[in-house]
Design a protein around this motif. Structure first.
Motif, PDB file in Angstrom:
ATOM      1  N   MET A  17       0.829  -1.207   0.000  1.00 43.34           N
ATOM      2  CA  MET A  17       0.000   0.000   0.000  1.00 43.34           C
ATOM      3  C   MET A  17       0.868   1.263   0.000  1.00 43.34           C
ATOM      4  O   MET A  17       0.486   2.277  -0.596  1.00 43.34           O
ATOM      5  CB  MET A  17      -0.941  -0.004   1.204  1.00 43.34           C
ATOM      6  N   LEU A  18       2.021   1.204   0.637  1.00 39.88           N
ATOM      7  CA  LEU A  18       2.951   2.335   0.605  1.00 39.88           C
ATOM      8  C   LEU A  18       3.441   2.572  -0.819  1.00 39.88           C
ATOM      9  O   LEU A  18       3.555   3.718  -1.274  1.00 39.88           O
ATOM     10  CB  LEU A  18       4.134   2.080   1.532  1.00 39.88           C
ATOM     11  N   SER A  19       3.699   1.470  -1.537  1.00 41.81           N
ATOM     12  CA  SER A  19       4.138   1.607  -2.926  1.00 41.81           C
ATOM     13  C   SER A  19       3.045   2.234  -3.779  1.00 41.81           C
ATOM     14  O   SER A  19       3.326   2.965  -4.727  1.00 41.81           O
ATOM     15  CB  SER A  19       4.546   0.245  -3.506  1.00 41.81           C
ATOM     16  N   LEU A  20       1.783   1.960  -3.423  1.00 36.69           N
ATOM     17  CA  LEU A  20       0.666   2.607  -4.105  1.00 36.69           C
ATOM     18  C   LEU A  20       0.659   4.100  -3.799  1.00 36.69           C
ATOM     19  O   LEU A  20       0.539   4.934  -4.702  1.00 36.69           O
ATOM     20  CB  LEU A  20      -0.659   1.980  -3.662  1.00 36.69           C
ATOM     21  N   GLY A  21       0.802   4.454  -2.527  1.00 38.81           N
ATOM     22  CA  GLY A  21       0.786   5.853  -2.126  1.00 38.81           C
ATOM     23  C   GLY A  21       1.925   6.658  -2.706  1.00 38.81           C
ATOM     24  O   GLY A  21       1.748   7.827  -3.079  1.00 38.81           O
ATOM     25  N   ILE A  22       3.099   6.041  -2.808  1.00 38.96           N
ATOM     26  CA  ILE A  22       4.269   6.732  -3.359  1.00 38.96           C
ATOM     27  C   ILE A  22       4.017   7.177  -4.794  1.00 38.96           C
ATOM     28  O   ILE A  22       4.543   8.197  -5.256  1.00 38.96           O
ATOM     29  CB  ILE A  22       5.512   5.813  -3.293  1.00 38.96           C
ATOM     30  N   GLY A  23       3.191   6.420  -5.502  1.00 38.70           N
ATOM     31  CA  GLY A  23       2.903   6.763  -6.896  1.00 38.70           C
ATOM     32  C   GLY A  23       1.740   7.720  -7.064  1.00 38.70           C
ATOM     33  O   GLY A  23       1.379   8.064  -8.194  1.00 38.70           O
ATOM     34  N   LEU A  24       1.143   8.166  -5.952  1.00 41.92           N
ATOM     35  CA  LEU A  24      -0.015   9.053  -6.022  1.00 41.92           C
ATOM     36  C   LEU A  24       0.364  10.504  -5.732  1.00 41.92           C
ATOM     37  O   LEU A  24       1.322  10.768  -5.008  1.00 41.92           O
ATOM     38  CB  LEU A  24      -1.087   8.618  -5.007  1.00 41.92           C
ATOM     39  N   GLU A  25      -0.418  11.392  -6.290  1.00 49.28           N
ATOM     40  CA  GLU A  25      -0.285  12.813  -6.003  1.00 49.28           C
ATOM     41  C   GLU A  25      -1.643  13.336  -5.548  1.00 49.28           C
ATOM     42  O   GLU A  25      -2.679  12.712  -5.793  1.00 49.28           O
ATOM     43  CB  GLU A  25       0.185  13.568  -7.257  1.00 49.28           C
ATOM     44  N   THR A  26      -1.640  14.483  -4.894  1.00 47.15           N
ATOM     45  CA  THR A  26      -2.911  15.059  -4.441  1.00 47.15           C
ATOM     46  C   THR A  26      -3.845  15.326  -5.621  1.00 47.15           C
ATOM     47  O   THR A  26      -5.060  15.302  -5.471  1.00 47.15           O
ATOM     48  CB  THR A  26      -2.667  16.364  -3.669  1.00 47.15           C
TER      49      THR A  26
END
Length: 285
Positions: A17-26
């Protein structure tokens, strides 16, 4: 085995899930407001139609209670990084896919505990384990929502660092996913063998149906072809690691990996074989 389930499994999911978040922007979250219609279509497919399709599948195939619950747990899980990658390979609307994954992953802490508790009571009846909805929600927040939020914050305030670790984190997440699937299958090998035929047929049928349902609903809604491909993939591809983790959180670890985890573990393998022809078709059109 207890150490793997109690420590390794939650940490593995948190890293995924962290790897998912790292690829996201606001911007991926703000995009929902500017693209309400296609997002709403995708969200309805994932949150409403997907569990209904799973319920019909387990009913039609007459699956054993524990396997039926495993199907339902899988259907409650949002898409993950995999759906975003497959959407990119299909030349779909990656931005829409990422937004769906981001928002529904966060909202899942509100929907999944209630739906999981219902499905266990419905299918397992007197054999149903006690499920703490609040405890399940807290656990999901700690190992899914919080890591995603941390990843988004890192991306926002340390973009260079996020770019440097993104590929390595994704590789680690993939390796952990493989380890979890193998461990879940090995821990329930005899049940896996005994139910492989009907469970595999049910999972493949459900997977194909979901890909077609997502595509059909999006086409009927007059979305663009790129958006249709994205919604098809996001409807048909679920976060199987979360399904395995939910099974462990619900049943405990006294007897190793729960049989409830089997459908998610098998699906983690079969989904690639099922989605491959769709990818070829999507890329050509």
């Amino acid at each position: 085995m207890d150490l793997l389930i109690n420590v390794g499994l939650p940490i593995s999911l948190a890293i995924i899930m962290l790897s998912l978040g790292i690829g996201l922007e606001t911007a991926d979250f703000r995009r929902v407001l500017s693209r309400k219609y296609p997002f709403a279509i995708g969200a309805v497919c994932q949150v409403v139609l997907l569990p209904i399709a799973a319920f019909l599948t387990v009913t039609l195939f007459g699956l054993p209670p524990e396997i039926a619950v495993g199907f339902m747990l899988l259907s409650f899980c949002p898409g993950g990084v995999t759906s975003n990658i497959l959407t990119k390979l299909a030349k779909g609307d990656v931005a829409l896919s990422v937004s769906l994954t981001a928002v529904i992953s966060i909202l899942s802490i509100l929907t999944v505990p209630f739906l999981a508790a219902w499905s266990i009571t419905y299918f397992m009846e007197e054999n149903a384990p006690d499920v703490s909805i609040s405890g399940l929600a807290i656990a999901m927040f700690l190992i899914t929502t919080l890591p995603v939020a941390i990843g988004v914050i890192v991306r926002r305030f340390a973009t260079g660092f996020a770019n440097r670790i993104e590929n390595g984190l994704s590789t680690l997440a993939t390796a952990l996913f493989v380890l979890i699937v193998v461990a879940a299958l090995a821990g329930n090998w005899q049940i896996f063998i005994d139910n492989l035929g009907i469970m595999g047929t049910g999972l493949i049928s459900l997977n194909v149906a979901l890909l077609l349902i997502g595509l059909g609903i999006a086409r009927a809604a007059n979305l663009s072809w790129a958006e249709c491909k994205s919604i098809s993939i996001d409807t048909g591809i679920q976060n199987s690691t979360l399904g395995i983790t939910l099974a462990a959180l619900i049943t405990g670890t006294e007897s190793g990996f729960s049989p409830l985890a089997l459908p998610s573990a098998v699906y983690g393998i079969t989904m690639y074989a099922v989605v491959l022809p769709f990818l070829v078709w999507f890329r050509r059109r």
